[in-house]
Enzyme design. Sequence first.
Site, mmCIF file in Angstrom:
data_model
loop_
_atom_site.group_PDB
_atom_site.id
_atom_site.type_symbol
_atom_site.label_atom_id
_atom_site.label_comp_id
_atom_site.label_asym_id
_atom_site.label_seq_id
_atom_site.Cartn_x
_atom_site.Cartn_y
_atom_site.Cartn_z
ATOM 1 N N ASP A 99 15.831 -11.561 19.671
ATOM 2 C CA ASP A 99 16.120 -12.962 20.040
ATOM 3 C C ASP A 99 15.793 -13.199 21.508
ATOM 4 O O ASP A 99 16.256 -12.443 22.381
ATOM 5 C CB ASP A 99 17.604 -13.220 19.790
ATOM 6 C CG ASP A 99 17.909 -14.684 19.576
ATOM 7 O OD1 ASP A 99 17.293 -15.523 20.268
ATOM 8 O OD2 ASP A 99 18.764 -14.980 18.733
ATOM 9 N N HIS A 101 16.115 -16.378 23.044
ATOM 10 C CA HIS A 101 16.790 -17.563 23.596
ATOM 11 C C HIS A 101 17.779 -17.128 24.680
ATOM 12 O O HIS A 101 18.608 -16.259 24.436
ATOM 13 C CB HIS A 101 17.542 -18.301 22.496
ATOM 14 C CG HIS A 101 16.653 -18.870 21.442
ATOM 15 N ND1 HIS A 101 16.197 -18.132 20.378
ATOM 16 C CD2 HIS A 101 16.111 -20.106 21.309
ATOM 17 C CE1 HIS A 101 15.426 -18.894 19.620
ATOM 18 N NE2 HIS A 101 15.346 -20.097 20.159
ATOM 19 N N SER A 155 21.299 -8.036 13.614
ATOM 20 C CA SER A 155 21.190 -7.213 14.813
ATOM 21 C C SER A 155 22.497 -7.274 15.620
ATOM 22 O O SER A 155 22.968 -6.274 16.178
ATOM 23 C CB SER A 155 19.990 -7.728 15.618
ATOM 24 O OG SER A 155 20.000 -7.257 16.911
#
Length: 212
Positions: A99, A101, A155
Amino acid sequence: MPLLSDLTAAVAAGKRTDTVRLTQELLAAGTSPQDVVEKGLVPGMAIVGDRFKRNEIFVPEMLVAARAMKEALKLLEPLLAAAGIKPKYTAIIGTVQGDLHDIGKNLISMMWRGANFAVIDLGTNVTAEKYLAAAKEHKANIVGLSALLTTTMPSMKETVRILKSSGLDGLKVVIGGAPITQEFANDIGADGYAADAGSAVDLAKRLVGEAA
Ligand code: B1M
């Protein structure tokens, strides 16, 4: 001489130039760096967090306030370090593996710093092993995991499992991000979930035993 309450109001309003100027003036007038942080800046960010929780302001206003505080903290950090005044608690934060972000994570990081936590920001795409190594190295009280994608929730689950089974004494794991819920936090065994930056501050304080 300005008042600490003037500084609080400047931060809450996101006035970066005023925040920096008032910080400089208060220091020049003999106010201790610790009072500037704890009685001037931190209450300002607390107001921002509360307003955000009540939907009275939105992300842009919170970012502007956080930037104002960050500028003031740049002036104060060397003074606090020189005076030996260290934050009492340490938090590790990062966005989970897969990820990228980071806007929400950065907000939590700044707000935790504003609440006088030492924050080690591991960035984005952070593996479970990296969180664990950082928690050990810095003797962290809290590890914060952010995820914005439903595809990175597994995750997050795996990272929580590894951190919680690491045997690190008293380590609390806090999770958040747009797709994350309290129910998910309960399911994966995280110690806490916060929906936004204001709640993340309250939660972190509560988990380390400070009144929120
Ligand atoms: Co992406 N993205 N994105 N994106 N992106 C979302 C998340 C998405 C919902 C957009 C959509 O489809 N409507 C969607 C996810 C869908 C899903 O999984 N269900 C999505 C997707 C699909 C993708 C890509 C896969 C797109 C693609 O490439 N096909 C890709 C993935 C890349 C990757 O990560 N591997 C991708 C990429 C990107 C950009 C790089 C373009 C950019 C990120 C830039 C950056 O972060 N530097 C981006 C953006 C900007 C978004 C949206 C538009 C905005 C996210 C944001 O910053 N919000 C987003 C849509 C949306 O959310 N409306 C979207 C503002 C931020 C302040 O809020 O991060 O939620 P947020 O943080 C909040 C709370 O969640 C909470 O507090 C914060 C403050 O209130 N919080 C915590 C967050 N972390 C916390 C941790 C805590 C506690 C609270 O404790 C530790």
